[in-house]
Design an enzyme around this catalytic site. Structure first.
Site, mmCIF file in Angstrom:
data_model
loop_
_atom_site.group_PDB
_atom_site.id
_atom_site.type_symbol
_atom_site.label_atom_id
_atom_site.label_comp_id
_atom_site.label_asym_id
_atom_site.label_seq_id
_atom_site.Cartn_x
_atom_site.Cartn_y
_atom_site.Cartn_z
ATOM 1 N N TYR A 1 5.880 -13.421 -0.738
ATOM 2 C CA TYR A 1 5.942 -11.966 -0.583
ATOM 3 C C TYR A 1 5.269 -11.538 0.717
ATOM 4 C CZ TYR A 1 5.322 -7.002 -1.479
ATOM 5 O OH TYR A 1 5.341 -5.641 -1.365
ATOM 6 N N SER B 1 3.360 -3.748 3.491
ATOM 7 C CA SER B 1 2.447 -3.924 2.363
ATOM 8 C C SER B 1 1.098 -4.392 2.878
ATOM 9 C CB SER B 1 2.984 -4.971 1.390
ATOM 10 O OG SER B 1 2.039 -5.250 0.371
#
Length: 172
Positions: free
Chosen positions: A82, A69
């Site tokens: 995250y 990501s």
């Protein structure tokens, strides 16, 4: 992996793409959400690698693609855990690449804002609303990520595409 080998005779690639993102600020203390991200985003990737490596070793070839990501590249509030899980995968991916030898290719793909159901995993409603308002209108189609992965896979065996970042042009 056994099913893939039984059905196709071999395993050419694994794409570790599972991920959840019930993001929130640290002071929301959503510890169960932190555990879910660690279990799915990091451990899930490790389990996928562990399942594929013995097959790739027997075949003397294979390609591991780990979807990470851009949240791990540009750290912002609400993304602490995250981003940490994605950077753990980034670290593991780089070490795997170094350990892989000349017959195993390893690629990390870092998508930005993609039009998926990712936001559905955000359990903290203020964070969910903020992200939908801020990023929802710039999301690009998942096929952009698929094309990036295909680019890495289509290279000749001696070419290893180590890292790809795919994000909307409007994403800061």
């Amino acid at each position: 992996m056994a099913f893939a080998v039984a059905r196709g005779g071999r395993l050419d690639v694994i794409v570790n793409n599972a991920g959840v993102g019930p993001i929130s600020r640290f002071d929301a203390l959503r510890v169960d959400d932190w555990d879910a991200m660690i279990d799915v985003n990091f451990r899930g990737t490790l389990y996928g690698i562990a399942a594929a490596l013995p097959v790739f070793a027997r075949q003397d070839s294979g390609h591991v693609v780990n979807v990470i990501s851009t949240a791990g590249l540009q750290i912002v509030p609400t993304m602490g855990v995250y981003a940490a899980t994605k950077n753990a995968v980034r670290t593991a991916t780089e070490v795997l690449r170094q350990e892989a030898g000349p017959k195993l290719r390893v690629t990390e793909v870092s998508p930005g804002v993609i039009a998926t159901s990712f936001g559905d995993t955000i359990t903290h409603q203020p964070t969910r609303k903020m992200l939908e308002e801020r990023l929802g209108n710039i999301a690009i189609s998942p096929d952009a990520v698929a094309r990036g992965i295909l680019y890495a896979l289509e290279q000749p065996p001696e070419v290893d595409v180590g890292s790809i970042v795919i994000r909307p042009t409007a994403q800061s």
